[in-house]
Design an enzyme around this catalytic site. Structure first.
Site, PDB file in Angstrom:
ATOM      1  N   GLY A  65      -2.818   2.867  -7.994  1.00 62.22           N
ATOM      2  CA  GLY A  65      -3.978   3.215  -7.189  1.00 62.22           C
ATOM      3  C   GLY A  65      -3.672   4.418  -6.318  1.00 62.22           C
ATOM      4  N   GLU A 137       5.275  -3.075  -6.397  1.00 64.07           N
ATOM      5  CA  GLU A 137       4.774  -2.933  -5.032  1.00 64.07           C
ATOM      6  C   GLU A 137       5.751  -3.361  -3.943  1.00 64.07           C
ATOM      7  OE1 GLU A 137       1.355  -2.953  -7.780  1.00 64.07           O
ATOM      8  OE2 GLU A 137       3.112  -4.226  -7.554  1.00 64.07           O
ATOM      9  N   ASP A 145      -0.979  -6.821  -6.119  1.00 63.04           N
ATOM     10  CA  ASP A 145      -2.383  -7.191  -5.940  1.00 63.04           C
ATOM     11  C   ASP A 145      -3.183  -6.936  -7.214  1.00 63.04           C
ATOM     12  OD1 ASP A 145      -2.185  -4.373  -5.607  1.00 63.04           O
ATOM     13  OD2 ASP A 145      -3.985  -4.342  -4.347  1.00 63.04           O
TER      14      ASP A 145
END
Length: 352
Positions: A65, A137, A145
């Site tokens: 992202g 992450e 997530d």
């Protein structure tokens, strides 16, 4: 809507092609909105019977992202724009998970973070010799997530916990072995697969099976027993102790290597990830998982480890993050409770 995603149709298939090659097709908010809008339009279009999801060029399917936006938000607006990004990205993840028409994700390249979030909900997930899958992450103070709690907790043999904590990368053969991918195709067969699916979308499964090949040996299979043994606990301290005990024995190279990897990760988000997966495994539906992950994201985004982790790993590339708390013992149950606690009713995440 945006030139960062190419959206068009071929025959009876909708085609979504990510188009940020310099960023390895990492998702922006505009991309999430464009993909969601296309899926919404095609949902009621009887002329479209399947969806193809791929990338335009380069070595990344989707590397994640918009980390720069998230860090800037954490540092400048108390996480407001970051929460808005998470909210709409999670809406896209949920829309894809519930989508009634088959989506085929071609994970031909780096598939990490946000890329996992748009690949795993798809009914068909195609790996190739170029696939590199990871949820890294914990190395930047975030957590797995975009539905990671749901998907990883449902892998067998504690593999999900191993991937969540270590950020280990799997190749295409390993993805097929683990059940992350549904098919393994050589990359030079992908164009044929897309063309045939566009002509005969009701035969997606058959077309992919006809073009699939037997992959190389899945290297991670050789460590499956070690993973199940050492990552068996939902206590981070117990996982570390198990690895430490074996690392000190003769022949403990694997345990020593994984222990060294874990020592580079954020203790806070390693503990968050373990609780996240344990909680998700007991949830009844994907929407509940996304609501939980939004609560976590809303809190973790503005805690010290995220901005510091991105600084050390991505911005400055010094790889020397100063985690806070610095040790697993410093991450209290009370802190975890506060991260997982419900949000005010008007701030909770809800599906479209």
């Amino acid at each position: 809507m945006t030139d960062q995603v190419h959206i068009h149709t071929h025959g009876r298939a909708g085609h979504i092609s990510l188009n940020r090659p310099k960023a390895l097709h990492a998702l922006t908010l505009d991309m999430c909105h464009a993909i969601s809008a296309a899926l919404g339009a095609w949902a009621g279009d009887d002329a479209i019977n399947a969806i193809l999801l791929d990338h335009s060029e380069g070595r990344g399917f989707c590397a994640g992202g918009d980390i720069n936006l998230l860090r800037h938000s954490a540092l400048t607006d108390d996480g407001a724009s970051g929460r808005a990004f998470f909210h709409d990205e999670y809406q896209l993840n949920h829309r894809m998970f519930e989508y009634e028409k088959p989506i085929v994700a071609f994970m031909d390249g780096i598939t990490m973070g946000g890329g996992v979030g748009i690949a795993m909900p798809c009914k068909y997930r195609v790996a190739t010799e170029n696939t590199r899958f990871a949820m890294p992450e914990t190395g930047i103070g975030l957590f797995p997530d975009v539905g990671g709690g749901w998907h990883l907790s449902r892998l067998g043999g504690r593999l999900g916990q191993f991937l969540a904590l270590t950020g280990a990368r799997l190749d295409g053969a390993e993805c097929l072995w683990a059940g992350i991918a549904t098919h393994y195709l050589p990359s030079d067969k992908l164009a044929e697969a897309k063309a045939r699916i566009s002509e005969n979308p009701e035969r997606v499964a058959g077309i992919l099976s006809e073009l699939a090949i037997t992959p190389p040996e899945a290297r991670i299979e050789g460590n499956a027993d070690l993973i199940q043994k050492h990552f068996a606990s939902d206590s981070y301290e117990e996982i570390l102790a198990s690895l430490e005990a074996e690392a000190n024995d003769a022949g403990g190279e694997w345990a020593a290597r994984e222990l060294a990897t874990l020592h580079t990760k954020s203790p806070q988000t390693c503990k968050v990830a373990l609780r996240q997966l344990a909680t998700s495994a007991a949830l009844g539906n994907f929407a509940e998982n996304m609501a939980m992950e939004y609560r976590i994201a809303s809190r973790v985004l503005t805690r010290p480890d995220f901005a510091e982790g991105v600084r050390a790993v991505i911005v400055d590339k010094t790889n020397d993050p100063k985690w806070d708390p610095a040790t697993p013992e410093g991450v209290s149950e009370e802190l975890l409770d506060s991260i997982f606690a419900p949000l005010p009713a008007d701030q909770e995440w809800k599906p479209l």
